[in-house]
Design an enzyme around this catalytic site. Sequence first.
Site, short mmCIF file in Angstrom:
data_model
loop_
_atom_site.label_atom_id
_atom_site.label_comp_id
_atom_site.label_asym_id
_atom_site.label_seq_id
_atom_site.Cartn_x
_atom_site.Cartn_y
_atom_site.Cartn_z
N SER A 118 16.93 -34.75 17.04
CA SER A 118 15.72 -35.57 17.00
C SER A 118 14.50 -34.81 17.49
O SER A 118 14.57 -34.03 18.44
CB SER A 118 15.91 -36.81 17.89
OG SER A 118 16.80 -37.72 17.31
N HIS A 157 10.40 -41.33 19.95
CA HIS A 157 11.56 -41.87 20.66
C HIS A 157 12.13 -40.86 21.66
O HIS A 157 12.94 -41.24 22.52
CB HIS A 157 12.64 -42.36 19.67
CG HIS A 157 13.43 -41.29 19.01
ND1 HIS A 157 13.16 -40.82 17.73
CD2 HIS A 157 14.52 -40.58 19.43
CE1 HIS A 157 14.03 -39.90 17.40
NE2 HIS A 157 14.87 -39.72 18.42
N ASP A 164 7.04 -42.70 14.35
CA ASP A 164 7.85 -41.99 15.34
C ASP A 164 7.37 -40.55 15.50
O ASP A 164 8.01 -39.60 15.04
CB ASP A 164 9.32 -42.03 14.88
CG ASP A 164 10.28 -41.54 15.95
OD1 ASP A 164 9.87 -41.43 17.12
OD2 ASP A 164 11.46 -41.26 15.59
#
Length: 325
Positions: free
Chosen positions: A238, A89, A133
């Site tokens: 992230s 992402h 992911d």
Amino acid sequence: MPSLHKTLIGLVFFCGVIIYASAEELECGVPTVEPVTFRDLVARVVGGDRAKPFSWPWQALFSTFDADGQGLMCGATIISRRWLITAAHCTEGKFENSHVQLGAYRADDRSYLYRIDRQISHPDYDKKTISNDIALLHTTRDIRYNDRIQPICITANDWGLSKEGEYGYVTGWGVYLEPNSTRKSATTSNFLLQARVPFIDQGTCRRRWGSMTRGTTRITKAQVCAGSYLHGTAPGDSGGPLQAVGTDGRWYQIGITSFGANDEKAMLDQGTYPGVYTRVSAYLTWINDTTDYLLPFSSSSNGISNGGWTSFIVIFILCNFIMMR
């Protein structure tokens, strides 16, 4: 005969290069500066406390921008001289300029800047469910290792390191809590932060997320959960690593920071609302096939046995067999 001698010399040279490169890449997960670990750090979510400078030498700051200068910041992890891993992402969108900052303690330290020319998301990445992911980043030139820049190890079987009752560490420059409060910062941190987080049982994590989202979010074996009250990750973290130390003393990347509940209360209590990480061991085949690289990974659950050594020995025996024929 001269032709035969040239062939043998060529084989010896070729095997020597391969064996040297293999042995060199086996060195992973051993920081020159030991991180501060095995104690409860100051109880602040999303990073815990400032890390000791340069004690997580595989940590990278990944930045990507479009032509207007708009972009995003994520974490990433060095796994070899040309490749890093991050969250898929973090690679969404059409960004023209991307780079990683390596060997950095401060987010504004650009001493070791490497441009990224390829961002490869997993082919089965689903941005709606945030499954698979994981993405690979390729640098335009070889990463030069030093005391501040080194690769992390990857284990083929992380269950012994990530079972309930074990702890890992998350690192990043993301949003953090103000000192002595439960109020989050307005911006990301300029200093690399770290936090000690307990691994959460797969079944428990699956039930909690099923309850929170009325069954719309499914936690799979390709994911791992971790976190506790005031210990976890947040926006800006992230793509960064969830790492644990093996019984061999090496650090292994267990997960990639993926997602959490989008609520301030949930961010504060990631024991009740678990943080979710992509389980790296579930993607080793894809990583090796995509990078076409001999990665130093372990085949044991506790990090004792390094799979890279197996590859090294096989190459050594094969070269000797070829040269003796």
